[in-house]
Design an enzyme around this catalytic site. Structure first.
Site, PDB file in Angstrom:
ATOM      1  CG  ASP A   1      27.467 -96.216 -33.140  1.00 22.83           C
ATOM      2  OD1 ASP A   1      27.613 -97.289 -33.759  1.00 22.83           O
ATOM      3  OD2 ASP A   1      26.431 -95.527 -33.246  1.00 22.83           O
ATOM      4  CB  SER A   2      28.423 -95.487 -37.556  1.00 20.21           C
ATOM      5  OG  SER A   2      27.142 -95.919 -37.148  1.00 20.21           O
TER       6      SER A   2
ATOM      7  CB  CYS B   1      29.589 -99.564 -34.153  1.00 19.72           C
ATOM      8  SG  CYS B   1      29.157 -99.621 -35.895  1.00 19.72           S
TER       9      CYS B   1
ATOM     10  CD  GLU C   1      22.795 -91.357 -36.641  1.00 12.48           C
ATOM     11  OE1 GLU C   1      23.057 -90.151 -36.544  1.00 12.48           O
ATOM     12  OE2 GLU C   1      23.350 -92.226 -35.931  1.00 12.48           O
TER      13      GLU C   1
ATOM     14  CB  CYS D   1      22.148-102.342 -35.737  1.00  8.76           C
ATOM     15  SG  CYS D   1      22.515-100.607 -36.081  1.00  8.76           S
TER      16      CYS D   1
ATOM     17  CG  HIS E   1      21.872 -96.505 -35.052  1.00  9.13           C
ATOM     18  ND1 HIS E   1      23.211 -96.798 -35.092  1.00  9.13           N
ATOM     19  CD2 HIS E   1      21.765 -95.180 -35.342  1.00  9.13           C
ATOM     20  CE1 HIS E   1      23.885 -95.692 -35.405  1.00  9.13           C
ATOM     21  NE2 HIS E   1      23.022 -94.707 -35.561  1.00  9.13           N
TER      22      HIS E   1
END
Ligand code: DGL
Length: 273
Positions: A9-10, A72, A151, A184, A186
Site C-alpha cells: 500500500d502507499s 491500495c 496517516e 481507498c 485508508h
C-alpha cells in the site's frame, strides 16, 4: 522457509486489508510494505504510481512472495493489469472485490464511491460495477483530505468530522444512494466518522473481507495454501517514519507482528506530492 503473501500500500491503509487477511488465513505468513514516505499516491500521476508500485513489488519479489495483494485502490487502478500480465505469481487488487460487495449490498442500484483523486479519475470502480450490472447509478467523489488525516493518526473528533462532512457534500447529488464504497484502503480507519455523517441508512462497504476471501480461494486453486505446522511469521516494512508506523499498526492489529522495520526502495529521496 515457507513463502509469504506480499501486501503493498502507499502507507498504513493497507493494514486494514492485512488485518482481515490474517484473520481469514491464520496459518499464512505475510510481508507488508507501506510506502509511507511517498504517501499519498492519490494526487500523483499514473506514471509515478506505476513506478512506485513496481519498486514495492521488486522489493517483495526479492523476498520470494508466493502471491501479491495490492491493498491500495490507486495502485490497483493503475497497475493491476500490468502486474497480472508480467508476474508469474497470482496478483489481486481491491477494486473488483469492493465492487462485488457493493452489488451484493445495494437494493436500489444507487451506489456512491469515495476514493483518492487517482482512483476516481481512473474510472476503475464504475467500470468494475457496470461490468457486473449496467443499471447501477454511480456517484463518485474524490476525498483528497482523508488519507493525510489518517496517516497523521486522526480518525475521530472535531477535525475528522469537519473534514468528512465537507468532503462528502457532493454525494448529496444522489439522495437515493443506499450503499457507499470506501474506495481507498485508508478510509475504513475513518468509517465510524463517515457513518455518523452519512447516517445509518447507507451501508458502508470496504473491500477487505471480499479481498481476503478471494485470496483464500486463489491460494487453494493454485495449491499454494500453507500446509505445514509452523507458526506464521509476519514482517512489516515502511519506507517512512518507523515510530508513526508502529503506533498506527498497533492500533489496527491484534496479531503479533514479528518484525517491523524501515526500508529504502527506489529513489528514497523522492519528495512527497
Ligand atoms: N490507500 C490507498 C488507496 O487505497 C491510497 C491512498 C493514497 O496514497 O492517496 O487508494
Amino acid at each position: 522457509m515457507e513463502r509469504a503473501i506480499g501486501v503493498i500500500d502507499s502507507g498504513v491503509g493497507g493494514l486494514t486489508v492485512a488485518n482481515e487477511l490474517m484473520r481469514q488465513l491464520p496459518k499464512e505468513s505475510f510481508i507488508y510494505l507501506g510506502d509511507t514516505k511517498r504517501c499519498p499516491y492519490g494526487p500523483r500521476t499514473k506514471e509515478e504510481v506505476q513506478q512506485f508500485t513496481w519498486e514495492m513489488v521488486d522489493f517483495l519479489l526479492h523476498k520470494q512472495i508466493k502471491m501479491l495483494v495490492i491493498a491500495c485502490n490507486t495502485a490497483t487502478a493503475y497497475t493491476l493489469k500490468d502486474l497480472q500480465s508480467k508476474l508469474d505469481i497470482p496478483v489481486i487488487g481491491v477494486i473488483q472485490p469492493g465492487a462485488r460487495t457493493a452489488i451484493q449490498s445495494t437494493y436500489n442500484q444507487h451506489v456512491g464511491i469515495i476514493g483518492t483523486e487517482g482512483t476516481i479519475k481512473s474510472g476503475a470502480y464504475p467500470e468494475a460495477l457496470q461490468q457486473i450490472n449496467n443499471e447501477i447509478n454511480v456517484t463518485a467523489v474524490a476525498c483528497p483530505e482523508f488519507t493525510p488525516l489518517v496517516e497523521r493518526g486522526i480518525n475521530k473528533g472535531k477535525e475528522a468530522e469537519e473534514v468528512v462532512r465537507r468532503s462528502l457534500k457532493p454525494l448529496q447529488a444522489d439522495p437515493e444512494i443506499d450503499t457507499l464504497i470506501l474506495g481507498c484502503t485508508h478510509y475504513p480507519l475513518l468509517a465510524d466518522t463517515i457513518q455518523s455523517v452519512i447516517g445509518d441508512n447507507i451501508s458502508i462497504i470496504s473491500s477487505s473481507q471480499e479481498t481476503a476471501r478471494e485470496v483464500s480461494t486463489i491460494l487453494d486453486v493454485h495449491g499454494l495454501l500453507y500446509k505445514g505446522k509452523q507458526n506464521p511469521k509476519h514482517r512489516f516494512y515502511t519506507t517512512g517514519d518507523l515510530k508513526t508506523f508502529v503506533e498506527l499498526s498497533n492500533r489496527i492489529f491484534d496479531e503479533s507482528v514479528n518484525e517491523l522495520s524501515a526500508v529504502q526502495i527506489g529513489k528514497a529521496t523522492i519528495e512527497k506530492a
